[in-house]
Enzyme design. Structure first.
Site, short mmCIF file in Angstrom:
data_model
loop_
_atom_site.label_atom_id
_atom_site.label_comp_id
_atom_site.label_asym_id
_atom_site.label_seq_id
_atom_site.Cartn_x
_atom_site.Cartn_y
_atom_site.Cartn_z
N SER A 238 58.73 -66.22 1.47
CA SER A 238 60.06 -65.72 1.82
C SER A 238 60.83 -65.42 0.53
O SER A 238 60.30 -65.55 -0.56
CB SER A 238 60.83 -66.76 2.64
OG SER A 238 61.13 -67.90 1.84
N LYS A 239 62.09 -65.03 0.68
CA LYS A 239 62.90 -64.64 -0.48
C LYS A 239 63.02 -65.75 -1.51
O LYS A 239 63.17 -65.48 -2.69
CB LYS A 239 64.29 -64.20 0.00
CG LYS A 239 64.29 -62.86 0.71
CD LYS A 239 65.67 -62.48 1.16
CE LYS A 239 65.64 -61.15 1.92
NZ LYS A 239 66.95 -60.80 2.46
N ARG A 240 62.96 -66.98 -1.06
CA ARG A 240 63.14 -68.08 -2.02
C ARG A 240 61.98 -68.16 -3.03
O ARG A 240 62.08 -68.84 -4.04
CB ARG A 240 63.30 -69.42 -1.29
CG ARG A 240 62.03 -69.93 -0.64
CD ARG A 240 62.22 -71.35 -0.10
NE ARG A 240 61.02 -71.79 0.59
CZ ARG A 240 60.73 -71.49 1.84
NH1 ARG A 240 61.56 -70.75 2.55
NH2 ARG A 240 59.62 -71.93 2.42
N HIS A 241 60.88 -67.47 -2.74
CA HIS A 241 59.74 -67.48 -3.65
C HIS A 241 59.85 -66.41 -4.73
O HIS A 241 58.92 -66.18 -5.49
CB HIS A 241 58.43 -67.30 -2.87
CG HIS A 241 58.12 -68.44 -1.97
ND1 HIS A 241 58.35 -68.38 -0.61
CD2 HIS A 241 57.63 -69.68 -2.22
CE1 HIS A 241 57.99 -69.54 -0.07
NE2 HIS A 241 57.56 -70.33 -1.03
N GLY A 242 61.00 -65.75 -4.79
CA GLY A 242 61.19 -64.74 -5.83
C GLY A 242 60.83 -63.35 -5.35
O GLY A 242 61.37 -62.87 -4.37
#
Length: 469
Positions: A238-242
């Protein structure tokens, strides 16, 4: 039978890693079978679809080199076709109008949940003809009441779903717009799609779509539902993984060849082979070799692949992508050496193209200041004599080449009876602005003779100011 595959993203966001892998698998299968690859933009969700997202999908596909044979098709441009098919289904009794208010259906589903039943539409209007005048309605597909849907998935194996598990799907909303599951069916039929490669989150849609295809007398494609991709931490990507947008990888300095090679191995393998040329991917790829388990994203492995491609691809190919990063930094490549020559000496020293641009600026533009640490250590009064002498010898070279440059540096060290580092390091900082560069003979050779003399003057001024401060 000629193979036709498709990639059919919804333009509600950018092309992400999971979508790019699906597109790659679909593209590879078409190419491996000598077939066609179709790009279709599924933009029926008008409120959430954006022009920026549509363009980002096209940009991402083009950057990865996943060229399409037909398309891009847009579902919003095909509404007349969908409505025509829906009318035919109504006329043939394969679909019906449902006037049940949403509140009534919600109440029914709540009761079903309380009773431990699967929430589903009970078929209230399936056979009714007492249609109220002027009331809003949806149109539902008459799903078969008996039997099962059975299909052999290339990844999952045989899947069987009882028709009792499926309710009568809405194929047209009350505002007259067709629904996703219906549009997909008509598109796959009209576009002659033979193989559907998509994420495992679509498995529940497949039996519904197969039933509609069969009701239309349309051929049923073969399916391959691929597993999700997990982040480095084992959680759903997801977005939190960059960088989850494909174009973010371009921005971060990755080569499309590296990203493509990395994506193909996220769920597919050929023995222990890690590095694949595009031609090898096409020749070796098989839908049946896609694994069932979720794939974990490994950024370190992607970086390793990127380094490999920077070092091993022809410099011209690397330069075609690297030039964009120089442009992003406002650096013109016109006033300096050929970028291919810079890549030849810098490739072993970087992990990304962004890093390549960062450490190669001095070839194309003058630096305002020396790196503070390097200057403090190497541009000291004690270096003045060596810099003055090496400047004289470099300025006197009649044929500017690595051999003559190295000879001038060696002669300076010998004449002053000092170690090579006492000449080389001050000269490196003077010429490049920092304490890191490839070997001085090749580095200085890519800079003009006049430029080197001028930069040594700047370093001597720096030393003089340091002495007087």
């Amino acid at each position: 039978m000629s193979v036709v595959t498709r990639f059919a993203p919804s333009p509600t966001g950018y092309l992400h890693v999971g979508g790019a892998r699906t597109a790659l698998y679909s593209w590879l299968y078409a190419k491996s079978q000598g077939g066609e690859f179709v790009l279709r933009i599924e933009d029926t969700d008008i409120e959430r679809s954006t022009e920026d997202a549509k363009q980002a999908i096209l940009d991402g596909m083009e950057w990865l080199g996943l060229s399409w044979d037909k398309g891009p098709y847009y579902q919003t441009e095909r509404f007349d076709r969908y409505k025509s098919i829906i009318q035919t289904m109504l006329d043939e009794g394969k679909a019906y109008k449902c006037f049940m208010p949403a509140e009534e259906l919600d109440a029914i589903r709540e009761k079903q949940k309380e009773n431990g039943e699967k929430p589903r539409y009970p078929g209230t209007w399936r056979d009714r003809t007492d249609h109220p005048e002027g009331q809003p309605f949806v149109i539902r597909f008459k799903n078969p009441l008996e039997g099962s849907v059975v299909f052999d998935d290339h990844v999952r194996g045989r899947i069987e779903i009882s028709n009792k598990e499926l309710d009568d799907l809405i194929i047209q909303r009350s505002d007259g717009t067709p629904t996703y599951n219906f549009c997909v069916v008509v598109d796959d039929w009209d576009m002659g799609i033979t193989h559907v490669v998509r994420g495992e989150d679509h498995i529940n849609n497949t039996p519904r779509q197969i039933n509609i295809l069969q009701a239309l007398g349309a051929p049923v494609p073969e399916y391959a539902h691929v597993s999700m991709i997990l982040g480095d931490d084992g959680k759903k990507l997801s977005k939190r993984h960059g960088a989850v947008s494909v174009m973010q990888y371009r921005d971060d300095g990755y080569l499309p060849q590296a990203v493509k090679n990395y994506l193909v191995r996220l769920g597919w393998s050929h023995g222990d082979q890690e590095i694949f040329s595009e031609q090898e991917m096409i020749e070796l790829f098989s839908l049946d070799a896609i694994g069932q388990s979720a794939s974990a994203f490994n950024t370190e492995k992607l970086i390793w692949l990127n380094q490999h491609y920077i070092k091993t691809l022809p410099a011209e190919e690397v330069a075609s992508h690297a030039s964009w990063h120089f442009e992003q930094q406002g650096i013109s490549l016109e006033n300096g050496p050929a970028l291919t020559d810079v890549i030849a000496i810098q490739a072993d020293r970087v992990k990304t193209l962004k890093e390549l641009a960062d450490i190669s600026c001095y070839f194309y533009q003058d630096f305002e200041e020396f790196d503070a640490n390097a200057a403090k250590k190497h541009l000291r009064p004690v270096a003045k004599e060596a810099l003055e002498l090496v400047q004289q010898k470099l300025a006197a070279i009649s044929e500017w080449n690595p051999e003559n440059i190295q000879a001038a540096i060696n002669a300076t060290a010998e004449e002053l009876e000092i170690g090579m580092g006492k000449v080389g390091m001050p000269l490196r900082v003077a010429a490049t602005g920092s304490g890191n560069s490839p070997s001085l003979d090749v580095t200085l050779n890519l800079l003009s003779q006049d430029k080197i003399v001028e930069r040594i003057n700047k370093a001597l001024t720096f030393i003089a100011n340091r002495e007087n401060s």
